[in-house]
Design a protein around this motif. Structure first.
Motif, PDB file in Angstrom:
ATOM      1  N   LEU A  51       0.887  -1.195   0.013  1.00  0.00           N
ATOM      2  CA  LEU A  51      -0.071  -0.003   0.038  1.00  0.00           C
ATOM      3  C   LEU A  51       1.004   1.188   0.015  1.00  0.00           C
ATOM      4  O   LEU A  51       2.156   1.203   0.356  1.00  0.00           O
ATOM      5  N   ALA A  52       0.225   2.110  -0.576  1.00  0.00           N
ATOM      6  CA  ALA A  52       0.919   3.548  -0.354  1.00  0.00           C
ATOM      7  C   ALA A  52      -0.060   4.580  -0.021  1.00  0.00           C
ATOM      8  O   ALA A  52      -1.175   4.607  -0.265  1.00  0.00           O
ATOM      9  N   ALA A  79     -12.769   0.184  -0.159  1.00  0.00           N
ATOM     10  CA  ALA A  79     -13.456   0.274  -1.344  1.00  0.00           C
ATOM     11  C   ALA A  79     -13.028  -1.002  -2.167  1.00  0.00           C
ATOM     12  O   ALA A  79     -11.794  -0.818  -2.492  1.00  0.00           O
ATOM     13  N   ARG A  80     -14.080  -1.313  -2.709  1.00  0.00           N
ATOM     14  CA  ARG A  80     -13.997  -2.466  -3.839  1.00  0.00           C
ATOM     15  C   ARG A  80     -14.885  -2.052  -5.004  1.00  0.00           C
ATOM     16  O   ARG A  80     -15.746  -1.373  -4.894  1.00  0.00           O
ATOM     17  N   CYS A  81     -14.597  -2.677  -6.344  1.00  0.00           N
ATOM     18  CA  CYS A  81     -15.432  -2.738  -7.245  1.00  0.00           C
ATOM     19  C   CYS A  81     -16.745  -3.597  -6.830  1.00  0.00           C
ATOM     20  O   CYS A  81     -16.381  -4.942  -6.340  1.00  0.00           O
ATOM     21  N   LYS A  82     -17.945  -3.281  -7.162  1.00  0.00           N
ATOM     22  CA  LYS A  82     -18.961  -4.232  -6.806  1.00  0.00           C
ATOM     23  C   LYS A  82     -19.185  -5.447  -7.730  1.00  0.00           C
ATOM     24  O   LYS A  82     -19.518  -6.514  -7.466  1.00  0.00           O
ATOM     25  N   LEU A  88      -9.529  -1.625  -4.108  1.00  0.00           N
ATOM     26  CA  LEU A  88      -8.578  -0.263  -4.571  1.00  0.00           C
ATOM     27  C   LEU A  88      -8.075   0.300  -3.812  1.00  0.00           C
ATOM     28  O   LEU A  88      -6.822   0.787  -3.809  1.00  0.00           O
ATOM     29  N   TYR A  89      -8.568   0.759  -2.536  1.00  0.00           N
ATOM     30  CA  TYR A  89      -8.182   1.850  -1.571  1.00  0.00           C
ATOM     31  C   TYR A  89      -8.909   1.629  -0.283  1.00  0.00           C
ATOM     32  O   TYR A  89     -10.052   1.112  -0.306  1.00  0.00           O
ATOM     33  N   CYS A  90      -8.374   2.410   0.596  1.00  0.00           N
ATOM     34  CA  CYS A  90      -8.839   2.441   2.143  1.00  0.00           C
ATOM     35  C   CYS A  90      -8.793   3.794   2.395  1.00  0.00           C
ATOM     36  O   CYS A  90      -7.793   4.520   2.091  1.00  0.00           O
ATOM     37  N   VAL A  91      -9.740   4.353   3.117  1.00  0.00           N
ATOM     38  CA  VAL A  91      -9.921   5.559   3.481  1.00  0.00           C
ATOM     39  C   VAL A  91      -9.480   5.322   4.989  1.00  0.00           C
ATOM     40  O   VAL A  91     -10.122   4.594   5.741  1.00  0.00           O
TER      41      VAL A  91
END
Length: 139
Positions: A51-52, A79-82, A88-91
């Motif tokens: 991760l970055a 967050a993922r694609c449904k 994809l990413y994390c907040v």
């Protein structure tokens, strides 16, 4: 992608496997790590997640925002694609930062992972074979 924001950093593109979700992120990551925590292993189905981290305002979903599957709250989620399930990413960090899953980038970032974190809970079947520093939890 050859876009360049006002900051002078180039923009990188990323996407999910099926192409429903696309994002762009400034190539000015603050850190990059290989996370071995059980949550990252479960989320990715692999031994660790590269991760970055970057400030949230330097990241944006440019296509398929309605195709995102969000696990969590506005200021802390994965967050993922449904459709295809790509991670994809994390907040993170009270919504101030985004952890981009490096494997979802189309373009090559200038940063490389500098350490392994949460190796205290790494998969017992995986052996770390590089010379990067290893931290039992967060450094």
């Amino acid at each position: 992608m050859s876009l360049q924001p006002a900051s002078g950093h180039r923009m990188l593109s990323g996407e999910c496997v099926c192409g429903d979700v696309h994002y762009c992120v400034e190539d000015s990551f603050l850190y990059a790590l290989n996370c071995h925590c059980s949550q990252c292993r479960k989320a990715t189905g692999s031994a660790f997640k590269p991760l970055a981290g970057i400030e949230r305002d330097k990241f944006s979903v440019v296509k398929g925002g309605d195709a995102l599957l969000i696990f969590g709250e506005e200021n802390g989620h994965d967050a993922r694609c449904k459709r295809c399930g790509s991670h994809l990413y994390c907040v993170v960090r009270d919504g101030e930062y985004v952890h981009v899953s490096l494997g979802s980038l189309v373009d090559t970032p200038s940063i490389r992972p500098t350490a392994h974190i949460f190796v205290g809970s790494k998969a017992p079947w995986y052996t770390i074979t590089d010379d990067l520093p290893q931290h039992q939890e967060l450094p």
